[in-house]
Design a protein around this motif. Structure first.
Motif, PDB file in Angstrom:
ATOM      1  N   GLY A 271       8.864 -16.162  -1.520  1.00  0.00           N
ATOM      2  CA  GLY A 271       7.839 -15.308  -2.034  1.00  0.00           C
ATOM      3  C   GLY A 271       8.045 -14.295  -2.975  1.00  0.00           C
ATOM      4  N   ILE A 272       7.298 -13.077  -2.382  1.00  0.00           N
ATOM      5  CA  ILE A 272       7.014 -12.314  -3.999  1.00  0.00           C
ATOM      6  C   ILE A 272       6.200 -10.498  -2.891  1.00  0.00           C
ATOM      7  CG2 ILE A 272       5.114 -13.074  -4.868  1.00  0.00           C
ATOM      8  CD1 ILE A 272       6.070 -11.411  -7.296  1.00  0.00           C
ATOM      9  N   VAL A 273       6.709  -9.855  -3.121  1.00  0.00           N
ATOM     10  CA  VAL A 273       6.006  -8.622  -2.542  1.00  0.00           C
ATOM     11  C   VAL A 273       5.638  -8.158  -3.555  1.00  0.00           C
ATOM     12  CG1 VAL A 273       6.360  -5.821  -1.991  1.00  0.00           C
ATOM     13  CG2 VAL A 273       7.991  -8.425  -0.799  1.00  0.00           C
ATOM     14  N   MET A 274       4.460  -7.545  -3.958  1.00  0.00           N
ATOM     15  CA  MET A 274       4.155  -6.990  -5.405  1.00  0.00           C
ATOM     16  C   MET A 274       3.878  -5.591  -4.974  1.00  0.00           C
ATOM     17  SD  MET A 274       1.683 -10.123  -6.683  1.00  0.00           S
ATOM     18  CE  MET A 274       1.914  -9.980  -8.650  1.00  0.00           C
ATOM     19  N   VAL A 275       4.962  -4.971  -5.130  1.00  0.00           N
ATOM     20  CA  VAL A 275       4.638  -2.935  -4.695  1.00  0.00           C
ATOM     21  C   VAL A 275       3.424  -2.454  -5.190  1.00  0.00           C
ATOM     22  CG1 VAL A 275       6.231  -1.227  -5.368  1.00  0.00           C
ATOM     23  CG2 VAL A 275       7.156  -3.332  -4.888  1.00  0.00           C
ATOM     24  N   ASN A 276       3.140  -2.018  -4.095  1.00  0.00           N
ATOM     25  CA  ASN A 276       1.839  -0.926  -3.964  1.00  0.00           C
ATOM     26  C   ASN A 276       1.902  -0.087  -4.782  1.00  0.00           C
ATOM     27  OD1 ASN A 276      -0.341   0.916  -1.833  1.00  0.00           O
ATOM     28  ND2 ASN A 276      -1.166  -1.070  -3.602  1.00  0.00           N
ATOM     29  N   PHE A 277       0.737   1.282  -5.211  1.00  0.00           N
ATOM     30  CA  PHE A 277       1.004   2.122  -5.760  1.00  0.00           C
ATOM     31  C   PHE A 277      -0.079   2.945  -4.781  1.00  0.00           C
ATOM     32  CE2 PHE A 277       1.239   0.507 -10.758  1.00  0.00           C
ATOM     33  CZ  PHE A 277       2.269  -0.073 -10.015  1.00  0.00           C
ATOM     34  N   TYR A 278      -0.356   2.606  -3.563  1.00  0.00           N
ATOM     35  CA  TYR A 278      -1.190   3.606  -2.832  1.00  0.00           C
ATOM     36  C   TYR A 278      -0.443   5.115  -2.050  1.00  0.00           C
ATOM     37  CZ  TYR A 278      -5.383   4.993   0.421  1.00  0.00           C
ATOM     38  OH  TYR A 278      -6.024   5.315   1.407  1.00  0.00           O
ATOM     39  N   PRO A 279      -0.543   5.833  -2.143  1.00  0.00           N
ATOM     40  CA  PRO A 279       0.051   7.543  -2.386  1.00  0.00           C
ATOM     41  C   PRO A 279       1.263   7.163  -1.032  1.00  0.00           C
ATOM     42  CG  PRO A 279      -1.408   8.403  -3.627  1.00  0.00           C
ATOM     43  CD  PRO A 279      -2.134   6.640  -3.579  1.00  0.00           C
ATOM     44  N   GLY A 352      -0.715  -2.948  -8.036  1.00  0.00           N
ATOM     45  CA  GLY A 352      -0.938  -1.554  -8.519  1.00  0.00           C
ATOM     46  C   GLY A 352      -1.566  -1.154  -7.253  1.00  0.00           C
ATOM     47  N   ASP A 353      -3.148  -1.618  -6.903  1.00  0.00           N
ATOM     48  CA  ASP A 353      -4.209  -1.063  -6.011  1.00  0.00           C
ATOM     49  C   ASP A 353      -4.728   0.115  -6.705  1.00  0.00           C
ATOM     50  OD1 ASP A 353      -5.969  -0.944  -3.895  1.00  0.00           O
ATOM     51  OD2 ASP A 353      -4.660   0.207  -3.034  1.00  0.00           O
ATOM     52  N   PHE A 354      -5.237  -0.530  -8.293  1.00  0.00           N
ATOM     53  CA  PHE A 354      -6.365   0.532  -8.973  1.00  0.00           C
ATOM     54  C   PHE A 354      -7.589   0.294  -8.488  1.00  0.00           C
ATOM     55  CE2 PHE A 354      -2.176   1.153 -11.469  1.00  0.00           C
ATOM     56  CZ  PHE A 354      -1.691   2.704 -11.807  1.00  0.00           C
ATOM     57  N   ASP A 355      -8.486   1.159  -8.595  1.00  0.00           N
ATOM     58  CA  ASP A 355      -9.582   1.439  -8.191  1.00  0.00           C
ATOM     59  C   ASP A 355      -9.727   0.932  -6.737  1.00  0.00           C
ATOM     60  OD1 ASP A 355     -11.141   2.793 -10.531  1.00  0.00           O
ATOM     61  OD2 ASP A 355     -10.456   0.921 -11.767  1.00  0.00           O
ATOM     62  N   GLY A 356      -8.751   0.923  -6.179  1.00  0.00           N
ATOM     63  CA  GLY A 356      -9.337   0.692  -4.482  1.00  0.00           C
ATOM     64  C   GLY A 356      -8.596   1.351  -3.688  1.00  0.00           C
ATOM     65  N   GLY A 357      -7.455   3.173  -4.610  1.00  0.00           N
ATOM     66  CA  GLY A 357      -7.124   4.237  -3.049  1.00  0.00           C
ATOM     67  C   GLY A 357      -5.783   4.772  -4.646  1.00  0.00           C
ATOM     68  N   SER A 358      -5.179   4.213  -5.282  1.00  0.00           N
ATOM     69  CA  SER A 358      -4.144   4.815  -5.731  1.00  0.00           C
ATOM     70  C   SER A 358      -4.571   6.176  -6.721  1.00  0.00           C
ATOM     71  CB  SER A 358      -3.111   3.630  -6.512  1.00  0.00           C
ATOM     72  OG  SER A 358      -2.802   2.026  -5.446  1.00  0.00           O
ATOM     73  N   VAL A 359      -4.500   6.517  -6.083  1.00  0.00           N
ATOM     74  CA  VAL A 359      -4.772   8.023  -7.282  1.00  0.00           C
ATOM     75  C   VAL A 359      -4.328   9.446  -6.735  1.00  0.00           C
ATOM     76  CG1 VAL A 359      -6.663   9.203  -7.293  1.00  0.00           C
ATOM     77  CG2 VAL A 359      -7.646   7.114  -7.205  1.00  0.00           C
ATOM     78  N   GLY A 360      -3.812   9.925  -7.776  1.00  0.00           N
ATOM     79  CA  GLY A 360      -2.792  11.047  -7.396  1.00  0.00           C
ATOM     80  C   GLY A 360      -1.131  10.867  -7.859  1.00  0.00           C
ATOM     81  N   VAL A 361      -0.939   9.616  -8.102  1.00  0.00           N
ATOM     82  CA  VAL A 361       0.424   9.149  -8.165  1.00  0.00           C
ATOM     83  C   VAL A 361       1.320  10.170  -9.410  1.00  0.00           C
ATOM     84  CG1 VAL A 361       2.644   7.824  -7.732  1.00  0.00           C
ATOM     85  CG2 VAL A 361       0.689   7.680  -6.768  1.00  0.00           C
ATOM     86  N   GLU A 362       2.464  10.636  -9.238  1.00  0.00           N
ATOM     87  CA  GLU A 362       2.821  11.393 -10.334  1.00  0.00           C
ATOM     88  C   GLU A 362       3.495  10.730 -11.275  1.00  0.00           C
ATOM     89  OE1 GLU A 362       6.111  14.142 -11.138  1.00  0.00           O
ATOM     90  OE2 GLU A 362       4.170  15.603 -10.060  1.00  0.00           O
ATOM     91  N   GLY A 363       2.452  10.567 -12.635  1.00  0.00           N
ATOM     92  CA  GLY A 363       2.901   9.690 -13.775  1.00  0.00           C
ATOM     93  C   GLY A 363       2.443   7.924 -13.615  1.00  0.00           C
TER      94      GLY A 363
END
Length: 421
Positions: A271-279, A352-363
Protein backbone atom coordinates in the motif's frame (compact mmCIF):
# COMPACT_ATOMS: atom_id res chain seq x y z
CA UNK A 1 37.15 21.39 -39.24
CA UNK A 2 38.16 24.79 -40.66
CA UNK A 3 40.68 26.62 -38.52
CA UNK A 4 38.74 29.89 -38.50
CA UNK A 5 34.99 29.55 -38.01
CA UNK A 6 32.88 32.66 -37.65
CA UNK A 7 31.92 33.46 -34.05
CA UNK A 8 28.22 32.87 -34.79
CA UNK A 9 28.98 29.32 -35.96
CA UNK A 10 31.03 28.58 -32.86
CA UNK A 11 28.20 29.82 -30.62
CA UNK A 12 25.68 27.71 -32.53
CA UNK A 13 27.83 24.60 -32.15
CA UNK A 14 28.22 25.28 -28.45
CA UNK A 15 24.48 25.64 -27.98
CA UNK A 16 23.80 22.38 -29.82
CA UNK A 17 26.53 20.40 -28.04
CA UNK A 18 25.23 18.69 -24.86
CA UNK A 19 26.59 20.01 -21.59
CA UNK A 20 29.00 17.59 -20.01
CA UNK A 21 29.33 17.24 -16.25
CA UNK A 22 26.72 19.90 -15.41
CA UNK A 23 24.30 18.56 -12.81
CA UNK A 24 20.64 19.49 -13.06
CA UNK A 25 19.41 21.82 -10.34
CA UNK A 26 16.74 20.64 -7.86
CA UNK A 27 14.26 22.90 -9.64
CA UNK A 28 15.08 21.24 -12.97
CA UNK A 29 14.84 17.72 -11.55
CA UNK A 30 11.46 18.51 -9.98
CA UNK A 31 10.13 20.17 -13.13
CA UNK A 32 11.15 17.25 -15.33
CA UNK A 33 9.60 14.73 -12.94
CA UNK A 34 6.30 16.61 -12.87
CA UNK A 35 6.25 16.93 -16.66
CA UNK A 36 6.55 13.16 -16.95
CA UNK A 37 4.35 12.28 -13.95
CA UNK A 38 1.96 15.04 -12.79
CA UNK A 39 0.76 15.06 -9.19
CA UNK A 40 -2.07 12.69 -8.26
CA UNK A 41 -3.31 14.03 -4.94
CA UNK A 42 -5.17 11.77 -2.54
CA UNK A 43 -7.54 14.18 -0.83
CA UNK A 44 -9.10 17.56 -1.61
CA UNK A 45 -12.22 18.95 0.05
CA UNK A 46 -13.66 21.25 -2.61
CA UNK A 47 -17.08 19.53 -2.27
CA UNK A 48 -17.11 20.38 1.45
CA UNK A 49 -16.43 24.04 0.65
CA UNK A 50 -19.27 24.09 -1.85
CA UNK A 51 -21.62 22.71 0.77
CA UNK A 52 -20.52 25.04 3.56
CA UNK A 53 -20.22 28.23 1.50
CA UNK A 54 -22.94 27.77 -1.11
CA UNK A 55 -25.28 24.99 0.08
CA UNK A 56 -24.26 23.18 -3.13
CA UNK A 57 -25.76 25.96 -5.26
CA UNK A 58 -23.45 26.45 -8.25
CA UNK A 59 -25.14 29.30 -10.06
CA UNK A 60 -22.54 32.05 -10.49
CA UNK A 61 -19.66 29.87 -9.22
CA UNK A 62 -16.52 29.90 -11.37
CA UNK A 63 -14.08 27.09 -10.59
CA UNK A 64 -11.52 28.61 -12.97
CA UNK A 65 -10.47 31.09 -10.28
CA UNK A 66 -11.73 30.98 -6.67
CA UNK A 67 -9.50 33.65 -5.18
CA UNK A 68 -12.59 35.84 -4.75
CA UNK A 69 -14.49 33.29 -2.63
CA UNK A 70 -13.61 34.82 0.76
CA UNK A 71 -16.69 35.16 2.93
CA UNK A 72 -15.97 37.69 5.67
CA UNK A 73 -19.34 37.07 7.29
CA UNK A 74 -18.41 33.46 7.96
CA UNK A 75 -14.77 34.17 8.69
CA UNK A 76 -13.70 32.17 5.67
CA UNK A 77 -10.75 33.04 3.47
CA UNK A 78 -10.50 32.29 -0.24
CA UNK A 79 -10.65 28.67 -1.31
CA UNK A 80 -7.30 26.96 -1.87
CA UNK A 81 -8.26 25.20 -5.09
CA UNK A 82 -9.22 26.24 -8.59
CA UNK A 83 -8.32 25.28 -12.14
CA UNK A 84 -5.76 28.05 -12.48
CA UNK A 85 -3.86 26.92 -9.39
CA UNK A 86 -4.25 23.21 -10.12
CA UNK A 87 -2.49 23.87 -13.42
CA UNK A 88 0.24 25.87 -11.69
CA UNK A 89 0.66 23.03 -9.19
CA UNK A 90 1.13 20.44 -11.96
CA UNK A 91 -1.83 18.42 -10.70
CA UNK A 92 -2.82 15.74 -13.18
CA UNK A 93 -5.24 13.69 -11.06
CA UNK A 94 -7.25 14.36 -7.93
CA UNK A 95 -9.34 12.36 -5.50
CA UNK A 96 -12.16 14.77 -4.59
CA UNK A 97 -13.45 14.03 -1.10
CA UNK A 98 -17.23 13.76 -0.86
CA UNK A 99 -17.03 14.39 2.87
CA UNK A 100 -20.05 14.89 5.14
CA UNK A 101 -20.10 15.49 8.89
CA UNK A 102 -19.59 12.45 11.09
CA UNK A 103 -22.29 13.80 13.40
CA UNK A 104 -25.02 13.00 10.88
CA UNK A 105 -27.11 9.90 11.51
CA UNK A 106 -27.14 7.07 8.96
CA UNK A 107 -29.93 8.13 6.57
CA UNK A 108 -28.90 11.80 6.60
CA UNK A 109 -25.24 10.89 6.06
CA UNK A 110 -26.17 8.77 3.05
CA UNK A 111 -28.31 11.56 1.58
CA UNK A 112 -25.61 14.19 2.15
CA UNK A 113 -22.99 11.95 0.52
CA UNK A 114 -25.20 11.54 -2.54
CA UNK A 115 -25.55 15.32 -2.70
CA UNK A 116 -21.77 15.74 -2.48
CA UNK A 117 -21.24 13.23 -5.29
CA UNK A 118 -23.77 15.17 -7.34
CA UNK A 119 -22.19 18.59 -6.77
CA UNK A 120 -18.69 17.40 -7.64
CA UNK A 121 -19.93 15.66 -10.76
CA UNK A 122 -21.59 18.92 -11.80
CA UNK A 123 -18.37 20.86 -11.25
CA UNK A 124 -16.51 18.33 -13.42
CA UNK A 125 -19.20 18.46 -16.11
CA UNK A 126 -19.09 22.27 -16.11
CA UNK A 127 -15.35 22.22 -16.89
CA UNK A 128 -14.98 19.57 -19.62
CA UNK A 129 -11.88 21.10 -21.17
CA UNK A 130 -9.97 20.75 -17.89
CA UNK A 131 -11.59 18.06 -15.73
CA UNK A 132 -12.64 14.52 -16.58
CA UNK A 133 -14.56 12.16 -14.34
CA UNK A 134 -12.75 8.83 -14.22
CA UNK A 135 -13.44 5.58 -12.39
CA UNK A 136 -10.43 3.44 -13.30
CA UNK A 137 -6.65 3.59 -13.52
CA UNK A 138 -6.82 3.19 -17.30
CA UNK A 139 -9.21 6.12 -17.63
CA UNK A 140 -7.00 8.19 -15.34
CA UNK A 141 -4.00 7.49 -17.57
CA UNK A 142 -5.95 8.53 -20.67
CA UNK A 143 -7.23 11.71 -19.06
CA UNK A 144 -3.77 12.72 -17.87
CA UNK A 145 -2.26 12.06 -21.31
CA UNK A 146 -4.97 14.22 -22.89
CA UNK A 147 -4.06 17.12 -20.60
CA UNK A 148 -7.19 16.91 -18.46
CA UNK A 149 -7.18 16.52 -14.69
CA UNK A 150 -8.40 13.01 -13.93
CA UNK A 151 -11.12 13.44 -11.30
CA UNK A 152 -12.00 10.59 -8.96
CA UNK A 153 -14.36 10.53 -5.97
CA UNK A 154 -13.49 9.34 -2.47
CA UNK A 155 -15.87 9.03 0.50
CA UNK A 156 -14.46 10.28 3.80
CA UNK A 157 -15.96 8.29 6.65
CA UNK A 158 -17.85 5.01 6.83
CA UNK A 159 -20.91 6.80 8.20
CA UNK A 160 -21.53 7.63 4.53
CA UNK A 161 -22.76 4.10 3.88
CA UNK A 162 -25.18 3.94 6.81
CA UNK A 163 -23.81 0.54 7.94
CA UNK A 164 -25.10 -1.02 4.72
CA UNK A 165 -23.08 -3.10 2.27
CA UNK A 166 -25.81 -2.50 -0.28
CA UNK A 167 -25.27 1.26 0.01
CA UNK A 168 -21.51 0.68 -0.26
CA UNK A 169 -21.96 -1.14 -3.55
CA UNK A 170 -24.26 1.56 -4.92
CA UNK A 171 -21.77 4.28 -3.98
CA UNK A 172 -19.21 2.39 -6.02
CA UNK A 173 -21.62 2.32 -8.95
CA UNK A 174 -21.96 6.10 -8.64
CA UNK A 175 -18.18 6.46 -8.95
CA UNK A 176 -16.75 6.42 -5.41
CA UNK A 177 -13.35 4.74 -5.58
CA UNK A 178 -12.27 4.86 -1.96
CA UNK A 179 -13.89 4.88 1.44
CA UNK A 180 -12.10 6.23 4.51
CA UNK A 181 -13.33 3.76 7.12
CA UNK A 182 -13.98 6.41 9.80
CA UNK A 183 -13.75 10.14 10.29
CA UNK A 184 -13.22 11.75 13.70
CA UNK A 185 -15.86 9.66 15.50
CA UNK A 186 -16.25 5.94 16.04
CA UNK A 187 -18.77 4.00 13.99
CA UNK A 188 -20.87 1.07 15.16
CA UNK A 189 -18.28 -1.09 13.38
CA UNK A 190 -14.92 0.72 13.56
CA UNK A 191 -12.83 2.81 15.95
CA UNK A 192 -11.55 6.24 14.97
CA UNK A 193 -8.10 7.64 15.82
CA UNK A 194 -9.70 10.63 17.57
CA UNK A 195 -12.35 8.98 19.73
CA UNK A 196 -12.19 6.79 22.84
CA UNK A 197 -11.72 3.11 21.87
CA UNK A 198 -15.01 1.28 21.68
CA UNK A 199 -14.53 -1.90 19.63
CA UNK A 200 -10.80 -2.52 19.84
CA UNK A 201 -10.53 -1.91 16.07
CA UNK A 202 -13.00 -3.42 13.59
CA UNK A 203 -16.07 -5.48 14.44
CA UNK A 204 -16.98 -8.54 12.38
CA UNK A 205 -19.15 -6.30 10.21
CA UNK A 206 -16.24 -3.88 9.82
CA UNK A 207 -14.08 -6.71 8.54
CA UNK A 208 -16.81 -7.56 6.04
CA UNK A 209 -16.80 -3.94 4.87
CA UNK A 210 -13.08 -4.25 4.06
CA UNK A 211 -13.61 -7.59 2.31
CA UNK A 212 -16.51 -6.26 0.23
CA UNK A 213 -14.64 -3.10 -0.72
CA UNK A 214 -11.78 -5.15 -2.06
CA UNK A 215 -14.11 -7.59 -3.82
CA UNK A 216 -15.65 -4.75 -5.84
CA UNK A 217 -12.39 -2.82 -6.34
CA UNK A 218 -12.88 0.11 -3.95
CA UNK A 219 -9.72 1.30 -2.19
CA UNK A 220 -9.66 0.82 1.58
CA UNK A 221 -8.53 4.12 3.12
CA UNK A 222 -7.09 3.93 6.64
CA UNK A 223 -6.63 7.64 7.31
CA UNK A 224 -8.56 8.75 10.42
CA UNK A 225 -8.79 5.25 11.90
CA UNK A 226 -7.22 4.02 15.14
CA UNK A 227 -4.03 1.97 15.09
CA UNK A 228 -6.09 -1.09 16.11
CA UNK A 229 -8.41 -0.52 13.16
CA UNK A 230 -5.39 -0.15 10.86
CA UNK A 231 -4.09 -3.51 12.00
CA UNK A 232 -7.45 -5.24 11.78
CA UNK A 233 -7.94 -3.96 8.24
CA UNK A 234 -4.47 -5.13 7.23
CA UNK A 235 -5.27 -8.56 8.70
CA UNK A 236 -8.21 -8.83 6.30
CA UNK A 237 -6.84 -7.01 3.25
CA UNK A 238 -5.72 -9.05 0.26
CA UNK A 239 -5.08 -6.07 -2.02
CA UNK A 240 -3.10 -2.88 -1.28
CA UNK A 241 -4.70 -0.27 0.98
CA UNK A 242 -4.10 3.46 1.18
CA UNK A 243 -3.80 6.26 3.68
CA UNK A 244 -5.28 9.08 1.58
CA UNK A 245 -4.06 11.90 3.85
CA UNK A 246 -1.87 10.92 6.82
CA UNK A 247 1.64 11.54 8.09
CA UNK A 248 4.36 9.65 9.95
CA UNK A 249 3.78 9.13 13.68
CA UNK A 250 7.54 9.10 14.26
CA UNK A 251 7.71 12.72 13.07
CA UNK A 252 4.49 13.99 14.67
CA UNK A 253 2.86 11.86 17.35
CA UNK A 254 -0.72 12.74 16.51
CA UNK A 255 -2.94 9.62 16.51
CA UNK A 256 -4.03 10.56 12.96
CA UNK A 257 -0.55 9.61 11.76
CA UNK A 258 0.80 6.15 10.93
CA UNK A 259 2.98 4.28 13.46
CA UNK A 260 6.19 2.62 12.30
CA UNK A 261 4.83 -0.86 13.01
CA UNK A 262 1.88 -0.20 10.70
CA UNK A 263 4.22 1.20 8.05
CA UNK A 264 6.12 -2.08 8.16
CA UNK A 265 2.90 -3.99 7.55
CA UNK A 266 1.91 -1.57 4.78
CA UNK A 267 5.10 -2.43 2.91
CA UNK A 268 4.17 -6.10 2.95
CA UNK A 269 0.64 -5.20 1.86
CA UNK A 270 1.94 -3.09 -1.04
CA UNK A 271 0.00 0.00 0.00
CA UNK A 272 0.76 3.70 0.17
CA UNK A 273 0.81 6.63 2.62
CA UNK A 274 -0.25 9.88 0.95
CA UNK A 275 1.41 12.49 3.16
CA UNK A 276 -0.93 15.09 4.62
CA UNK A 277 -0.40 18.87 4.99
CA UNK A 278 -2.71 19.53 7.96
CA UNK A 279 -0.55 21.72 10.25
CA UNK A 280 -1.15 19.90 13.55
CA UNK A 281 -0.37 16.56 11.92
CA UNK A 282 2.76 17.98 10.29
CA UNK A 283 4.43 19.79 13.21
CA UNK A 284 5.01 18.10 16.57
CA UNK A 285 5.89 21.49 18.08
CA UNK A 286 2.52 22.88 16.97
CA UNK A 287 0.70 19.82 18.32
CA UNK A 288 2.38 20.24 21.71
CA UNK A 289 1.66 23.97 21.70
CA UNK A 290 -2.03 23.30 21.08
CA UNK A 291 -2.21 20.81 23.94
CA UNK A 292 -0.41 23.20 26.30
CA UNK A 293 -2.73 26.04 25.30
CA UNK A 294 -5.81 23.97 26.09
CA UNK A 295 -4.28 23.01 29.42
CA UNK A 296 -3.62 26.66 30.29
CA UNK A 297 -7.17 27.61 29.33
CA UNK A 298 -8.55 24.92 31.63
CA UNK A 299 -6.22 26.00 34.47
CA UNK A 300 -7.20 29.65 34.24
CA UNK A 301 -10.91 28.84 33.98
CA UNK A 302 -10.62 26.74 37.12
CA UNK A 303 -8.74 29.46 38.99
CA UNK A 304 -11.07 32.29 37.94
CA UNK A 305 -14.60 30.91 37.46
CA UNK A 306 -16.05 34.22 38.67
CA UNK A 307 -13.77 36.45 36.55
CA UNK A 308 -13.62 35.34 32.91
CA UNK A 309 -11.92 38.61 31.98
CA UNK A 310 -9.01 37.70 34.25
CA UNK A 311 -8.73 34.29 32.58
CA UNK A 312 -8.82 35.97 29.17
CA UNK A 313 -6.03 38.36 30.16
CA UNK A 314 -4.02 35.40 31.44
CA UNK A 315 -4.38 33.63 28.09
CA UNK A 316 -3.23 36.74 26.25
CA UNK A 317 -0.12 36.85 28.44
CA UNK A 318 0.50 33.12 27.92
CA UNK A 319 0.26 33.42 24.15
CA UNK A 320 2.64 36.36 24.16
CA UNK A 321 5.13 34.30 26.16
CA UNK A 322 4.56 31.19 24.04
CA UNK A 323 4.38 32.12 20.33
CA UNK A 324 2.47 29.68 18.15
CA UNK A 325 4.82 27.49 16.06
CA UNK A 326 4.33 27.39 12.30
CA UNK A 327 4.24 24.15 10.31
CA UNK A 328 6.48 24.28 7.23
CA UNK A 329 6.98 22.73 3.82
CA UNK A 330 10.28 21.34 5.09
CA UNK A 331 8.43 19.42 7.80
CA UNK A 332 6.13 17.89 5.18
CA UNK A 333 9.30 16.69 3.45
CA UNK A 334 10.41 15.24 6.80
CA UNK A 335 7.31 13.02 6.79
CA UNK A 336 8.10 11.87 3.25
CA UNK A 337 11.68 11.15 4.36
CA UNK A 338 10.52 9.08 7.31
CA UNK A 339 8.23 6.87 5.24
CA UNK A 340 10.83 6.46 2.49
CA UNK A 341 13.59 5.51 4.91
CA UNK A 342 11.30 3.09 6.71
CA UNK A 343 9.61 1.27 3.80
CA UNK A 344 10.80 2.78 0.51
CA UNK A 345 9.87 5.46 -2.00
CA UNK A 346 7.38 3.15 -3.70
CA UNK A 347 5.01 3.50 -0.73
CA UNK A 348 4.63 7.31 -0.59
CA UNK A 349 2.27 9.79 -2.22
CA UNK A 350 0.70 13.13 -1.35
CA UNK A 351 -2.73 13.88 0.13
CA UNK A 352 -2.77 17.61 0.72
CA UNK A 353 -6.20 18.00 2.38
CA UNK A 354 -6.50 21.45 0.79
CA UNK A 355 -9.82 23.18 1.40
CA UNK A 356 -10.29 20.79 4.31
CA UNK A 357 -7.97 22.17 6.98
CA UNK A 358 -4.47 22.41 5.51
CA UNK A 359 -4.23 26.15 6.09
CA UNK A 360 -1.21 27.98 7.43
CA UNK A 361 1.68 25.76 6.35
CA UNK A 362 4.60 27.99 5.47
CA UNK A 363 5.50 27.42 1.83
CA UNK A 364 2.34 25.42 1.00
CA UNK A 365 -0.50 27.94 0.76
CA UNK A 366 -2.63 26.12 -1.81
CA UNK A 367 -2.63 23.60 -4.67
CA UNK A 368 -0.23 25.70 -6.73
CA UNK A 369 2.67 24.89 -4.38
CA UNK A 370 3.37 21.22 -5.19
CA UNK A 371 6.41 22.09 -7.37
CA UNK A 372 8.02 23.79 -4.36
CA UNK A 373 7.69 20.57 -2.34
CA UNK A 374 9.15 18.47 -5.16
CA UNK A 375 12.03 20.93 -5.43
CA UNK A 376 12.70 20.48 -1.72
CA UNK A 377 12.67 16.70 -2.13
CA UNK A 378 15.05 16.95 -5.08
CA UNK A 379 17.30 19.16 -2.97
CA UNK A 380 17.36 16.33 -0.39
CA UNK A 381 18.64 13.93 -3.02
CA UNK A 382 15.51 12.31 -4.44
CA UNK A 383 15.98 11.20 -8.04
CA UNK A 384 13.63 12.03 -10.87
CA UNK A 385 12.33 8.46 -10.87
CA UNK A 386 11.62 8.57 -7.13
CA UNK A 387 9.80 11.88 -7.53
CA UNK A 388 7.69 10.42 -10.34
CA UNK A 389 6.66 7.53 -8.08
CA UNK A 390 5.71 9.93 -5.29
CA UNK A 391 3.85 12.26 -7.66
CA UNK A 392 1.53 9.69 -9.19
CA UNK A 393 3.25 6.40 -10.01
CA UNK A 394 2.62 4.79 -6.64
CA UNK A 395 -1.10 5.54 -6.40
CA UNK A 396 -1.54 4.42 -10.01
CA UNK A 397 0.10 1.10 -9.11
CA UNK A 398 -2.12 0.67 -6.04
CA UNK A 399 -5.35 1.41 -7.92
CA UNK A 400 -4.35 -1.03 -10.66
CA UNK A 401 -3.67 -3.70 -8.04
CA UNK A 402 -7.06 -3.14 -6.42
CA UNK A 403 -8.74 -3.43 -9.81
CA UNK A 404 -6.81 -6.59 -10.63
CA UNK A 405 -7.89 -8.18 -7.34
CA UNK A 406 -11.53 -7.29 -8.04
CA UNK A 407 -11.28 -8.72 -11.57
CA UNK A 408 -9.90 -11.96 -10.18
CA UNK A 409 -12.85 -12.17 -7.76
CA UNK A 410 -15.61 -10.96 -10.08
CA UNK A 411 -17.49 -14.25 -9.68
CA UNK A 412 -17.39 -14.18 -5.88
CA UNK A 413 -20.85 -13.61 -4.40
CA UNK A 414 -21.60 -10.29 -2.72
CA UNK A 415 -21.21 -10.28 1.05
CA UNK A 416 -24.67 -9.81 2.50
CA UNK A 417 -25.86 -8.09 5.66
CA UNK A 418 -29.45 -7.78 6.96
CA UNK A 419 -31.27 -4.47 6.68
CA UNK A 420 -31.58 -2.52 9.91
CA UNK A 421 -34.97 -0.82 9.41
Amino acid sequence: MPRHLPLACLLALGAAWPAVGIAATPEEVAAQALREAPVWDGHNDVPEQLRERRKDMLEGFDFADTMNTADAGEGLGPMQTDIKRLRAGKVGAQFWSVYVSATLDGPHAVQATLEQIDVMKRIIADNPDTLQLVTSAADAEKAMKSGRIASLLGMEGGHSIGSSLGVLRQMYELGARYLTLTHFKNLPWADSATDAPEHGGLTDFGRDVVREMQRIGMLVDLSHVSAATMNDALDVARAPVIFSHSGAFAVDGHPRNVPDAVLDRLKVNGGIVMVNFYPTYVSEALRQWGANRKGEQARLATLHPDAPQVAEQGMTQWEQANPKPVATLSQIADHVDNVVKRIGAEHVGLGGDFDGGSVGVEGMPDVSAYPALFTELARRGYSKEQLKMIASGNIMRVLKAAEAYAKAHVDDPAIESPTTF
